[in-house]
Structure formats: structure tokens, C-alpha cells
Design an enzyme around this catalytic site. Sequence first.
Site, mmCIF file in Angstrom:
data_model
loop_
_atom_site.group_PDB
_atom_site.id
_atom_site.type_symbol
_atom_site.label_atom_id
_atom_site.label_comp_id
_atom_site.label_asym_id
_atom_site.label_seq_id
_atom_site.Cartn_x
_atom_site.Cartn_y
_atom_site.Cartn_z
ATOM 1 N N CYS A 417 0.802 -1.210 0.000
ATOM 2 C CA CYS A 417 0.000 0.000 0.000
ATOM 3 C C CYS A 417 0.843 1.272 0.000
ATOM 4 C CB CYS A 417 -1.006 0.006 1.134
ATOM 5 S SG CYS A 417 -0.341 -0.577 2.671
ATOM 6 N N HIS A 461 -1.641 0.262 7.148
ATOM 7 C CA HIS A 461 -2.076 0.652 5.822
ATOM 8 C C HIS A 461 -1.629 2.086 5.559
ATOM 9 C CE1 HIS A 461 -4.284 0.196 2.192
ATOM 10 N NE2 HIS A 461 -5.276 1.019 2.507
ATOM 11 N N ASP A 477 -8.105 5.728 -1.866
ATOM 12 C CA ASP A 477 -7.216 4.611 -1.529
ATOM 13 C C ASP A 477 -6.803 3.909 -2.807
ATOM 14 O OD1 ASP A 477 -5.817 2.560 -0.481
ATOM 15 O OD2 ASP A 477 -7.299 2.006 1.030
#
Lengths: 689, 305
Positions: A417, A461, A477
Site C-alpha cells: 500500500c 495501511h 485509496d
Amino acid sequence: MDVNYQIPRLALLWVLAALLLVILPGMLRLPPLILLLVLGCMGWRLLIFSGRANYPGKLVKALIVFTALPLTVLQFRSQGVGLDAAVCLLILGVVFKLLEMQYKRDIVIVIVLAYVLTMIGFIYSQTIPSGVHALLAVAVITGALVSLNRDNARNNFRDNSRLAAQLVLQSVPLTLALFILVPRIAPLWTMPLPVPSNKTGVTDEMTPGDISSLGRSAELAFRVSFDGEAPSHDRLYWRGLVLDFFDGRTWRRGGSALLDYGMIRRYPSEYRGVRQGEPVDYDVIMEPTQQTWVYGMQLAEVTTGEIVQDRNYSLHSATPITQRLRYQLRSWSAFQTDLELPRALRSRALQMPDEDSNTRSALLARELRAASTDDRDYVARVLRHYREQPFFYTLNPPLLGEASIDEFLFQTREGFCEHYAGSFVYLMRAVGIPARVVVGYHGGEYNPFEDYTMVYQYNAHAWAEVWFEGEGWVRFDPTGAVAPERISQGVEAVFANQPGFMEDSGFSMMRFRDTQWLNTLRLRLDAIDYAWNRWVVSYDQDLQLEFLEDVFGEKARSSLLWALGLSTALIFSIAAFFLLRGGQRQLRDPVTRSYLALAVDLAVMGLPRRRGEGPLDYCARVSAERPELAAAMQTVTRLYVQLCYGEQGVGSEELRQEFRVTLQTLRLRVLSRARRAGLVAVSAFSRPQ
Amino acid sequence: MEQRIQAAVSEIGTVLLGKERQVRLALCCLISGGHLLIEDLPGMGKTTLAHALARVFGLDFNRIQFTSDLLPADILGVSIFDQQSGRFNFHQGPIFRQMILADEINRTTPKTQSALLEAMEEGQVSVEGETRRLPSPFFVIATQNPVSLAGTFPLPESQLDRFLMRIGIGYPDPHAERQLLETAGERDRGELVRQQLNVNDLIEMRKAAATVGLSPQLLDYIQRLLARTRDSDDFHFGLSPRGGVAVVRATRTWALMEGRQHAIPEDVQAVLPAVVEHRLRSGSDGEGRSGPALAQRLLSEVDVF
């Protein structure tokens, strides 16, 4: 040596066992040399016990003490004089006492110190196992105390353990009552707690590879319980820090400390964000991280706990979190923040690396921007780029070189991520759209047994926030574009079979989550731990008041004080009644009482009646000391003896009368003499000696 | 009566110089009908005191020297076959007297000791299956040496309990000793004592002592004393009820000797050490040598009202 002061042999074994048990969890904290010394002293004591060694002489004792002191200082030099060193010295003191304990008195000291050491254990750990350990330790120490005070005939292991267990069990209700009822008072000073050097969790820097390494850890980060229904999984963004400074490789916190750490209350209200929709209340218990920032959902308002919010809506604690921290927050299902972006923030959200070698990426950004109608369309195009190009979401991304963004976007196309968030923000900034990276956690595992959500380190994350005119900060995201199931189902679903995932956790029970009963057991255990933390460890003044209000109603605080005060008064008056009754029963006779009052008066003159002194002897002594009182004293004594010890009831009324009169006269004389001599009848109420 | 007792005390005082208190205690013990144990070193006047006591009451007296080979029959008597009459005739032993001086009682075997002790408790002896009454009054004055214990059989607690009092005599004070040295050898001292009282006086005194009043306060005081010996850690064991009764008996007699019809705490305090010392043992003392200090401590720790 008198047999009454000797230590029963069995008691010694008990004490050694108790001490070993108490020291056991702290042993790993002791430096090896000190540990060696501690065990050596215990061994020596065992040798003395079995008659194979003698007590150390004065010289040896002095030698041990004077080597141990500098040794301790030397061992703890790097950490400074803190709790660890103090505890170490205490333990050393106890084991040294072992070596010279010969009498019951000494062993009592050791036993009391063992109790103290048990309590000290709670400074380091407040988990259920340490609670159980402490209970066990208290039982064994009590066993030692029992064994010490029993005569040899009944001193056997079974009876002692049974009695000790009984005592400990009997004390449990009292302990519970005290735990619940005794008012929690803020400590007068704080303990300088030991700070473990290894910080855990999300850090305030993000270099490609940082967060994916957290994916290898199955340690708990925090636990959350929602009032009411929990939001769906894809909305569980646990916001940590905002990283808005990029040096071409690493994302950091930029800007001035003032801006970051200033409490948001100092800013005008339009900066505090616009709250919309339904409020969501939740309660977080966070594991220690040794960092200062804490986690919450977007635009959280702190309801309880020592937490402040900074200008970027991140949450901070005043001190590093070295112990489990509990706080309560309220967030809203919809919100808008920073509708007007101040210039300082805008420039921070547009900052680009000074020496930027990511030329291809910048070129790509400009091409995409030229093709799109507005900023939102551009964002959609970038996300579509991630989705359509062969990007791969992996926990084991290849290493990147100097131009990390270029390499990731055009060559490796494999990343976790942080790669996606970082490159996404870069692409935004390259065309002048304010954007920033946010790190924290996403998702969590729901535990049905206690109705809460567990968030693990592998839930770490990173995502992005983009600012639009008229909308404020909007969360995007990019990971979701590549691996949608990461957002909807969680990281476990994506990586369950990928090498490296939870690799650092060894045989953690997490790895056996596919086995049904083991998984249930794991959730059950965690639920117990959670309940313990929620109701026992974090039972503070507020929780206490809440609980008492539930039980006693609104006026809990005052009724608590009343209950405590009254029960204390009751206990003391019962004790006082039993203590005083013995003396008072014998003073019912008025003749005796007035005679004793005379003795008290005479005590003021320096002639107290001695304990066990008969009336005639006392009279003789007073007469000899104070000839001027002799005649009256003799009359009074004669009458007293006649009334008290003579034939009962013979002309008693006249005798009584005569006694009263002479006694009164004598007392007046005594008192006037005493006053003339400058003495005060201070002892009017004291018992006759 | 008081004067006669005083006369007896003075009379004994002519042979046992400067020991009025011990003499009074010994008389108190005899008037109370109890047996007396005198514990002191040799040559302190134990035998003299016993002799004098016997003579002053005009009692017939016998002395038995206890040795390790003494047998019960040597004390109690034996039946001897008379060839002329063809029957066994009982020959009384030395115990059939009104007053016995059992010298060095702890030198003899427990067997012989217990023969004497049965006589003391029951006022009778059983010889060859026949119970024979002893003369009345019957007193035993036993002596023992507390120091050289080698080859002795110390009396156990149960037997010490049979003695109403245990007294020591102690060294004479310098004045008395000087007088003693000056008149040494002039007299066979015990023989000089003239009879002052007779057996009827003794019976009369004993009756009078029984009427001495004990107020509830005084009984409370005695009970507190007894309770203290049982509750406190200072004592290995508490006083028995028999010990308590002994205190009361001696207290009554002492009050009578002091010319009072009612006992007061001072009477209790006067007799208590002699009555209880041999019945007590310190909590930390295996030897039982700490009696005197214990009795004093007891007195100084219990309230008198």
C-alpha cells in the site's frame, strides 16, 4: 538460643520457594551478573539450610554488599537511575537478608519484602497471567508466614498450603470490595517508567517496504468496541499520521511542530471540520507503542482520555504510550475538513522533492491531466491507470532505486500500500493538486464474544487524501484500485497464502485460523483479555463512578463516602467496644471508682498508684512521701478497705457516707496542693497505673 | 489469738534469727493445714526451722533422712512375724507422727516419694492391703537442696502441687549473722524453743481461719491473678484450680495472723509467691528455676482495685 525465636526448617523452604516465585518474572530484566549473584545467594542459603555451609562472616557480608552496589550502578549505567535499578537493589537486599536471617524477626522482614516485590510486579505487567502469578505468589508467601508461626508438631506442607489457600481465598471478597469501592485518587507523583527501546507499530516515516514489513507481524495494535453497530469493513480507516513531506524516497511529517502539535481548539472554528450524518461512539484500548500518536477514525472528537488533536486531525497523547491506553472517541459518518485551505498547508500539500529524478512519472501526470476535464476526472484517470496497467499487490515487493516512483510505476509494478499511496500523491502533486499520505490501519477482525474489533499490526495501511476546492480533503485509496478485496474483506483474505505474511509471528495462533476450534479458542482468549483490560486494568475514577451510579443511583459519590465512613466507624466502634469492655466491667462499683480517681489525683503530685499495689501499701507509701496527707489518707484507705474487702453490708450506708466525705476532702486538698505546685491534672482521664 | 501467734513467731525467732517473714509463712502454712517444702542450701537452718515449728506446737516429731536406697517400708512400717503369738505384728514406721521432717526428699526414688505423698494427700497409709490412719494433725515439712541435683529425683509438678507452700530461707542479714556467730555453740538451738501453742490452739485457729471473710472484689482479684497465669505467654502453663484454692486458704490464714477478719489484697500478695512459685514455670524456661521472678511479675502486672 531460645527455641521460640528459631526459624522452623520448613518455613525456610517456604520462604525460598516464595522468593523464587516472586522474582521469577523479573529475572529476565535483571542483568546476568546480578542474576548470578541473586541465585548464588539463594543457593548459599540452601547450603546453610542443609548444614553444608556456614553463615557468612562480617567481612564476607561487607564484601558482598560493597561489590553489589557498584555492580548495580555499573549495570544500569546506560539506563540511568530509574525504576529498574531500584527494583534490582531491592531484590539484592532481600536475597542478602536471606544470608543473615537467623531469627524469626529476620524472616518476617523477608516475607514482608516478598509481598512488596509482588506488588512491584504490577508496575511492569498488568495482564491476566501476571494477576494469576501475583495471586499464587501471595498464597505461597502466606504459606511461608503460616509455616513460620506454627509449632513443629503441626508444621507440614499439606496443612500449611491448605491454611494459606484458605486465607487467600477469604481475602478475595475483601479485595474485590476494596477494589470496587476505594476512591481512586490521582497519584501524588509518577513513576519514571522503563522505556523499552523497540518502538512498535506505524512510524512517522514511510519508505517503501516499511509498512509491508508490519505485514509480517500478527501482534495486536489496538481493540475497538463500538456503541451500536460497527461500520462496514471498508470504512474502517484508522487514521494515524499525516505525512506530507517527500524527499524523493521517504515520506515524512513536514511543517512546523507548532502546526502539527498545536491543539485544534486554538484554530478558528471553520478549521475544525464540518460534521454531518450520524455520530459513531467508540472505545479504544491501545497496546503500548512507545510513540505518542494514537489512532481513530476520520475527524474524531475526543470524549474521554488524555488525547489532543492536531491541525491535521491526527490524535496525540502527551507522553509516549508505554502502557495500554484507553480512550473514547466520537466520529461522524460524513464530514468535511478544511474547506478553505490556508496557504501554509497548501504549500505543504504541494511540496515536491528538490532533486526530482522521477521525470517519467511527472510526464505521465501531465499527459493524464491534459486529457481530463477537471481535478476529479484526473483522479479517476489515475486510479483507472492503476487498475488497467498490470499492477500487482504484494507483501514482498522488489527493492527500488533512486527514482523510486518511476521504477515502481513503469518497471516493477509490484507493491504494497505504501507504494500505491506514495506514487498516487506524487502524481497529484505533479500537476498542482494538494495531496498527502496518511498512515494508519485499515480493517480489523470482529470478535463476537465480547463484541469488539481487533486490529493487528498486519492491518497497517497507507492511503491518500486529496484536496478539492469546495469539498475539502477527500480520502482516496489507490490500493483499492489494485486489490479491491483488500478494502472490502481485509488483508488476511488477500495474503493468507502469500509467503511472508505474519512470518515474524512464529507459531502464533493466527496461523491456524483455518482450524475452526483453534480459531474460536483464539477469539475467546482475546475476548477474555479484552474484558480484563476494559473492566479491571482501566478501572479508574470515571468507571468507578459510572459503576456506582448504576448501583446506588445518582448520588453515588456521596453515598460511597457515607458507606465507607460508616463502615469504618462501625468496625472501629466494635473493636473499641471489645477493647474497653474488659476494663469497664470492673469499675462499676462507685466506691472503687472514686478511690481510683483519688489515685489519679495523687498521680498528678507524682505519687501514682503502681500496678498491683495493694491499698494499704499505697497508703503507706503516700503517707511516707507526704506526711501532711497521712492522716486523711489512712482514714480513706481504712474505709475503702472496709467497704471493698470487709464484711459486705454491715453499716454500709454510714460507712459509704463517711468514705465519700473524707475522700472528697482529701481530693480537694490534693488538687489544691497540686495547683499550687503548678501541676495540671492532665491525667484526669487516664487509667490508673 | 493474734498475740499467741506473735509469741510463737518470736519464740522461733530466737533460734532462727532475722527470718520473721519465713517463720510467719511457715506458721501460716501449718495453720492452713498444708504441707511445707523448704528449698535451700545445706546449713541454712531448714532443719532448725522444722524442729522449732514442731516444738512450738508441742507436736511429736520425727525426722526421716531420705536417701536413694530408702524404701517405702522404711517410712511406713512393716509387719513382722511374732513367733510367740504366731501372728504378724505391724511395726509402725517413722511416718506415724504428727510432724515429719522429710529431709532431702529429692534424694530418694520416686517409689518412696510417692509413698510419702499418698500419706500427705490422704492422711492415711496403705500397708500390706490395710489402710491405717495417720495421727491428726499430720504435717510434712520436706526440704530439698536446689543446687546439687546430681543423683536426685526432682519432684514432678503433680507432686510439687501437694505442697501448699514452698519457701526458701536465705542467708541471714549481717546483724543477725553477727548475733549468730557470737552465740554459736552456746545452745542446741532447736531444743531451746519452748512450747507456746498446743494442738487445740491449732484446731481453733484453723476454724477461725475458715471464717475469714473474702469480699467479691478480693475473689475477683485472685481470679484475675489465676487468669493471668493462664493467658499470658510468660507462663508455660497456668495455675491449677487446686493452686487457686491453695491461694485462698493461705490468704485466709494470713489475714487471721494479721488480726483481720477480712482478707485484703496485701494478704494475697504476702502469701502468693510462696504458694504459687513452685506451681509455675516460665514460658521460656525449661528448668523451672524462674519461680520467684515470675510471682513478682505476676503481682506487678495484675490490677488491684
